[in-house]
Design a protein around this motif. Structure first.
Motif, mmCIF file in Angstrom:
data_model
loop_
_atom_site.group_PDB
_atom_site.id
_atom_site.type_symbol
_atom_site.label_atom_id
_atom_site.label_comp_id
_atom_site.label_asym_id
_atom_site.label_seq_id
_atom_site.Cartn_x
_atom_site.Cartn_y
_atom_site.Cartn_z
ATOM 1 N N ALA C 54 24.916 0.707 56.703
ATOM 2 C CA ALA C 54 24.822 -0.048 55.451
ATOM 3 C C ALA C 54 25.713 0.576 54.393
ATOM 4 C CB ALA C 54 23.373 -0.074 54.974
ATOM 5 N N ARG C 55 25.706 1.913 54.404
ATOM 6 C CA ARG C 55 26.521 2.594 53.404
ATOM 7 C C ARG C 55 28.003 2.315 53.635
ATOM 8 N NH1 ARG C 55 25.848 8.887 52.652
ATOM 9 N NH2 ARG C 55 27.520 8.796 54.163
ATOM 10 N N ALA C 56 28.384 2.345 54.922
ATOM 11 C CA ALA C 56 29.785 2.088 55.252
ATOM 12 C C ALA C 56 30.170 0.679 54.815
ATOM 13 C CB ALA C 56 30.002 2.268 56.740
ATOM 14 N N GLU C 57 29.230 -0.264 55.076
ATOM 15 C CA GLU C 57 29.514 -1.649 54.720
ATOM 16 C C GLU C 57 29.701 -1.782 53.207
ATOM 17 O OE1 GLU C 57 27.302 -5.742 55.798
ATOM 18 O OE2 GLU C 57 27.163 -4.079 57.211
ATOM 19 N N MET C 58 28.792 -1.113 52.519
ATOM 20 C CA MET C 58 28.855 -1.146 51.076
ATOM 21 C C MET C 58 30.188 -0.595 50.599
ATOM 22 S SD MET C 58 25.963 -1.257 48.763
ATOM 23 C CE MET C 58 25.327 0.106 47.836
ATOM 24 N N GLN C 59 30.591 0.483 51.268
ATOM 25 C CA GLN C 59 31.861 1.097 50.883
ATOM 26 C C GLN C 59 33.004 0.107 51.106
ATOM 27 O OE1 GLN C 59 32.032 4.839 52.759
ATOM 28 N NE2 GLN C 59 32.249 5.860 50.796
ATOM 29 N N ASN C 60 32.906 -0.579 52.264
ATOM 30 C CA ASN C 60 33.908 -1.589 52.580
ATOM 31 C C ASN C 60 33.968 -2.631 51.482
ATOM 32 O OD1 ASN C 60 35.072 -0.748 54.850
ATOM 33 N ND2 ASN C 60 33.928 -2.068 56.247
ATOM 34 N N LEU C 61 32.781 -3.108 51.121
ATOM 35 C CA LEU C 61 32.670 -4.140 50.099
ATOM 36 C C LEU C 61 33.302 -3.668 48.795
ATOM 37 C CD1 LEU C 61 31.090 -6.619 51.090
ATOM 38 C CD2 LEU C 61 29.417 -6.082 49.332
ATOM 39 N N GLN C 62 32.951 -2.434 48.495
ATOM 40 C CA GLN C 62 33.435 -1.874 47.245
ATOM 41 C C GLN C 62 34.954 -1.798 47.249
ATOM 42 O OE1 GLN C 62 31.476 1.752 46.507
ATOM 43 N NE2 GLN C 62 30.818 1.070 44.494
ATOM 44 N N SER C 63 35.496 -1.341 48.375
ATOM 45 C CA SER C 63 36.948 -1.211 48.430
ATOM 46 C C SER C 63 37.583 -2.593 48.386
ATOM 47 C CB SER C 63 37.366 -0.455 49.687
ATOM 48 O OG SER C 63 37.026 -1.182 50.820
ATOM 49 N N ASP C 64 36.912 -3.586 48.990
ATOM 50 C CA ASP C 64 37.390 -4.961 48.936
ATOM 51 C C ASP C 64 37.472 -5.422 47.488
ATOM 52 O OD1 ASP C 64 37.996 -5.872 51.425
ATOM 53 O OD2 ASP C 64 36.625 -7.589 51.261
ATOM 54 N N ASN C 65 36.367 -5.185 46.812
ATOM 55 C CA ASN C 65 36.306 -5.570 45.405
ATOM 56 C C ASN C 65 37.443 -4.939 44.628
ATOM 57 O OD1 ASN C 65 34.143 -7.149 45.607
ATOM 58 N ND2 ASN C 65 32.664 -5.724 44.729
ATOM 59 N N GLU C 66 37.616 -3.695 44.917
ATOM 60 C CA GLU C 66 38.635 -2.960 44.201
ATOM 61 C C GLU C 66 40.014 -3.570 44.448
ATOM 62 O OE1 GLU C 66 38.625 1.537 44.604
ATOM 63 O OE2 GLU C 66 36.822 0.951 43.500
ATOM 64 N N ARG C 67 40.211 -3.919 45.736
ATOM 65 C CA ARG C 67 41.499 -4.495 46.116
ATOM 66 C C ARG C 67 41.737 -5.799 45.348
ATOM 67 N NH1 ARG C 67 42.882 -7.941 49.875
ATOM 68 N NH2 ARG C 67 40.730 -8.058 50.576
ATOM 69 N N ILE C 68 40.680 -6.626 45.350
ATOM 70 C CA ILE C 68 40.815 -7.920 44.671
ATOM 71 C C ILE C 68 41.120 -7.716 43.187
ATOM 72 C CG2 ILE C 68 39.493 -9.932 43.896
ATOM 73 C CD1 ILE C 68 38.084 -9.789 46.640
ATOM 74 N N LEU C 69 40.401 -6.785 42.621
ATOM 75 C CA LEU C 69 40.590 -6.493 41.200
ATOM 76 C C LEU C 69 42.028 -6.058 40.940
ATOM 77 C CD1 LEU C 69 38.268 -6.659 39.154
ATOM 78 C CD2 LEU C 69 38.353 -4.170 39.050
ATOM 79 N N LYS C 70 42.512 -5.223 41.846
ATOM 80 C CA LYS C 70 43.848 -4.695 41.699
ATOM 81 C C LYS C 70 44.874 -5.821 41.755
ATOM 82 C CE LYS C 70 45.799 -0.552 43.747
ATOM 83 N NZ LYS C 70 45.458 0.266 44.934
ATOM 84 N N GLU C 71 44.622 -6.708 42.746
ATOM 85 C CA GLU C 71 45.537 -7.843 42.888
ATOM 86 C C GLU C 71 45.557 -8.695 41.627
ATOM 87 O OE1 GLU C 71 45.290 -8.530 47.683
ATOM 88 O OE2 GLU C 71 44.568 -10.072 46.319
ATOM 89 N N ALA C 72 44.358 -8.941 41.139
ATOM 90 C CA ALA C 72 44.254 -9.778 39.938
ATOM 91 C C ALA C 72 44.997 -9.127 38.773
ATOM 92 C CB ALA C 72 42.798 -9.969 39.571
ATOM 93 N N ARG C 73 44.783 -7.831 38.709
ATOM 94 C CA ARG C 73 45.442 -7.124 37.613
ATOM 95 C C ARG C 73 46.964 -7.226 37.743
ATOM 96 N NH1 ARG C 73 42.622 -1.897 37.631
ATOM 97 N NH2 ARG C 73 40.794 -2.953 36.850
ATOM 98 N N GLU C 75 48.606 -9.535 39.219
ATOM 99 C CA GLU C 75 49.027 -10.904 38.915
ATOM 100 C C GLU C 75 49.120 -11.112 37.405
ATOM 101 O OE1 GLU C 75 47.779 -15.226 40.730
ATOM 102 O OE2 GLU C 75 46.941 -13.365 41.522
ATOM 103 N N ARG C 76 48.096 -10.624 36.733
ATOM 104 C CA ARG C 76 48.076 -10.761 35.292
ATOM 105 C C ARG C 76 49.299 -10.089 34.671
ATOM 106 N NH1 ARG C 76 44.027 -7.212 32.131
ATOM 107 N NH2 ARG C 76 45.822 -5.869 32.466
ATOM 108 N N ASP C 77 49.561 -8.888 35.196
ATOM 109 C CA ASP C 77 50.708 -8.149 34.684
ATOM 110 C C ASP C 77 51.984 -8.960 34.868
ATOM 111 O OD1 ASP C 77 49.124 -6.190 33.888
ATOM 112 O OD2 ASP C 77 49.708 -4.715 35.433
#
Lengths: 383, 68, 164
Positions: C54-73, C75-77
């Motif tokens: 579960a922890r690994a999955e959560m970590q995966n999710l978190q890194s996914d989120n981070e990736r998406i956020l990064k992409e969005a950022r 794009e905005r830039d």
């Protein structure tokens, strides 16, 4: 007598000094002890004179041997010159038939004087061994070594003191562990409650400290019931041997008991020995051929010495502990004074505390060595 | 001197040897434990086993003295 | 000697008792106890494993989120940058247009001024010509009357003229 007591007292003094050298705070106790020691040397003098009366001489060796050995009845205490004892059945196999009678028929005699007659055979109890008198003999006769000459030992499977105590210990073990097992069934998540909480660490100790490291991760499961049973059986009988009121039924200090358990270990080792084990005994790998031939008989002897040393280790440790405690106690009767009692009791207490540790250590050693032998017998080739 | 006393002396001599042996095992085990406290359990159990092996020799002598 | 000789009776009973004890305890105690303990250990191990997963999955999710956020950022830039460029372009083009327009206006103004000037010069020249003809008339007239007077007059007239 005097010289002996003086020697003992000097020994006590030396011990005393050795014990209290470190701590200055116990000076008062030291002086008291020294006073006791002084007293005992004087009373040694006193008893020298009083032995003139033809009273029964106290024989420490006989007393100790009597307590260490097995007996037919369960002698509890003396009351007004009568022994209070629990009679136990005597079972004898003579000429293809079983002869049974209670040990009370000997009337606490162990000098071969009381003759019990059953089915035309006559039996006497001499030094807690039943002898069958020869057909024409009317009383036990001895040779110069005080050994009966006109009697023979029948096949004796009596329920003796030790057998009785063994069954008591078995009942205790069954009660303890079946209750423990029930506790696990009662709890839904296998959580140990009550007595199981106390027993589980012990059982896990045997599994994780003896079974797994000595035999190995893959094979230990087969041997666990034996290891657990032998560990707790020896331990509880060691402890029972220390309880004074049951008159020190010295079961685990009896060579017949240790012989039987060591034989079980030997049989299991031999039957679980794999090809590698037998190769290491009869044709040692990695050495030249003359050496192989030379080593084979040594290894065969070693195979037999292992269970013999198991047998002797347990027997001698437990018996030695009993003998030391009894010898310290008999000092009181040797000197015939109550003044030596504090010293005797103190030392006997000290030894008894050590013996409590020894009960566990010897059970552990027996189990761990059995496990080690099983591990050697099942070890796979690794070179 | 009767046979029993001789046997007792023999047992005493064996006890000296075993005492030296067990003392050495105990001392070295203590030293090892002080040097590597994290190996405490392993060292203790193997020291006990080794002491049992050494002790067996003295016990053989005791039994021989019982045999007399 | 007696002490170290195993008696048959005790060997017999010990063996019998021990075998029975072993069998009974094996069936009713060791099997359930060890089974329960190992079952519990297994379940603990499983629970730990699933927690780890579960922890690994959560970590995966978190890194996914981070990736998406990064992409969005990013794009905005990118968008911001483009907007900025466009703004600069617009300003630039406006500036250049204004400049060209200003230049053309100036040029027209200059041309007008030039033509006005030329017209003025032409007019002036006409006037000068007229004047000079007039002067010449007068000179001719006075010449005819008096020589000195004529000279004086030419002189004064010329003085007037040079100012222009």
């Amino acid at each position: 007598m005097f010289v002996f007591s003086e020697n003992v007292c000097r020994f006590a003094q030396i011990l005393n000094k050795a014990f209290f050298r470190e701590s200055m705070g116990v000076k008062a106790l030291k002086i008291k002890l020294l006073a006791v020691v002084m007293l005992c040397s004087f009373s040694g003098f006193g008893s020298e004179d009083s032995t003139d009366k033809k009273q029964e001489e106290f024989n420490p060796k006989e007393m100790i041997m009597h307590h260490v050995k097995d007996a037919y009845g369960f002698h509890l205490w003396d009351w007004n010159g009568h022994s209070i004892a629990l009679p136990l059945p005597i079972l004898l196999w003579v000429d293809g038939e079983m002869i049974t009678f209670m040990s009370s028929e000997f009337h606490h005699d162990s000098n071969g004087e009381v003759i019990v007659e059953r089915n035309g055979h006559r039996f006497v109890n001499f030094h807690e061994k039943v002898y069958q008198l020869d057909s024409e003999a009317t009383a036990l006769a001895f040779n110069e070594d005080n050994y009966p000459i006109n009697a023979s030992k029948p096949l004796d499977i009596s329920i003796t003191k030790n057998v009785f105590m063994m069954w008591v210990s078995v009942l205790v073990l069954l009660f303890l562990f079946i209750t423990t097992a029930r506790k696990y069934k009662q709890s839904p998540d296998n959580v140990p409650t009550g007595i199981a909480g106390f027993m589980e660490p012990l059982i896990l100790f045997v599994r994780d400290e003896i079974g797994v490291p000595m035999i190995g991760e893959h094979k230990y499961k087969r041997y666990m019931p034996y290891l657990l049973t032998i560990f707790f059986f020896i331990w509880i009988n060691n402890i029972f041997g220390l309880i004074p009121i049951v008159n020190g039924a010295n079961l685990s200090g009896n060579i017949a008991f240790t012989f039987t358990l060591a034989t079980f270990t030997f049989i299991i080792t031999t039957f679980s020995g794999n090809k590698n084990y037998w190769k290491h005994i009869f044709w040692m790998p990695g050495v030249p051929v003359p050496m192989k031939i030379f080593l084979a008989p040594i290894e065969v002897i070693g195979m037999l010495v292992k269970p013999i040393s198991l047998m002797i280790r347990l027997f001698a440790n437990i018996t030695a502990g009993h003998i030391i405690i009894l010898a310290l106690m008999s000092l009181i009767f040797v000197f015939k004074t109550i003044a030596v009692a504090p010293v005797s009791v103190l030392f006997a207490l000290f030894i008894a505390v050590i013996e409590i540790i020894v009960t566990a250590i010897q059970a552990y050693i027996f189990t761990v060595l059995s496990a080690l032998y099983f591990g050697m017998a099942t070890e796979e080739e690794h070179h | 001197m009767d046979l029993g006393s001789i046997a007792a002396i023999g047992a005493g001599l064996a006890a000296i040897g075993a005492g030296v042996g067990i003392g050495k095992i105990g001392g070295q085990a203590m030293e090892a434990m002080a040097r590597q406290p994290e190996m405490h359990g392993k060292i203790q159990s193997s020291a006990l086993i080794l002491a049992a092996f050494v002790e067996a020799v003295a016990l053989f002598a005791v039994v021989v003295s019982f045999l007399k | 000697m007696d002490l170290v000789t195993p008696g048959f009776g005790l060997v017999f009973w010990t063996g019998l008792t021990f075998i029975f004890l072993l069998l009974i305890l094996k069936k009713f105690a060791w099997k359930p106890i060890l089974g329960a303990v190992s079952e519990r250990e297994e379940s603990i191990k499983n629970a730990l494993k699933s927690a780890e997963e579960a922890r690994a999955e959560m970590q995966n999710l978190q890194s996914d989120n981070e990736r998406i956020l990064k992409e969005a950022r990013a794009e905005r830039d990118l968008l911001l940058k483009e907007a900025r460029e466009m703004k600069a372009n617009v300003i630039d083009s406006a500036k250049t247009e204004a400049q060209t327009q200003a230049a053309s206006i100036i040029r027209q103004a200059q041309a007008t001024i030039e033509s006005e000037k030329q017209a003025a010069v032409a007019d002036f020249k006409n006037q000068v010509a007229q004047l000079s003809i007039e002067i010449a008339e007068k000179v001719v007239k006075s010449e005819l009357s008096e020589k000195d007077k004529q000279f004086k007059m030419v002189k004064s007239l010329l003085q007037d003229v040079t100012l222009k």
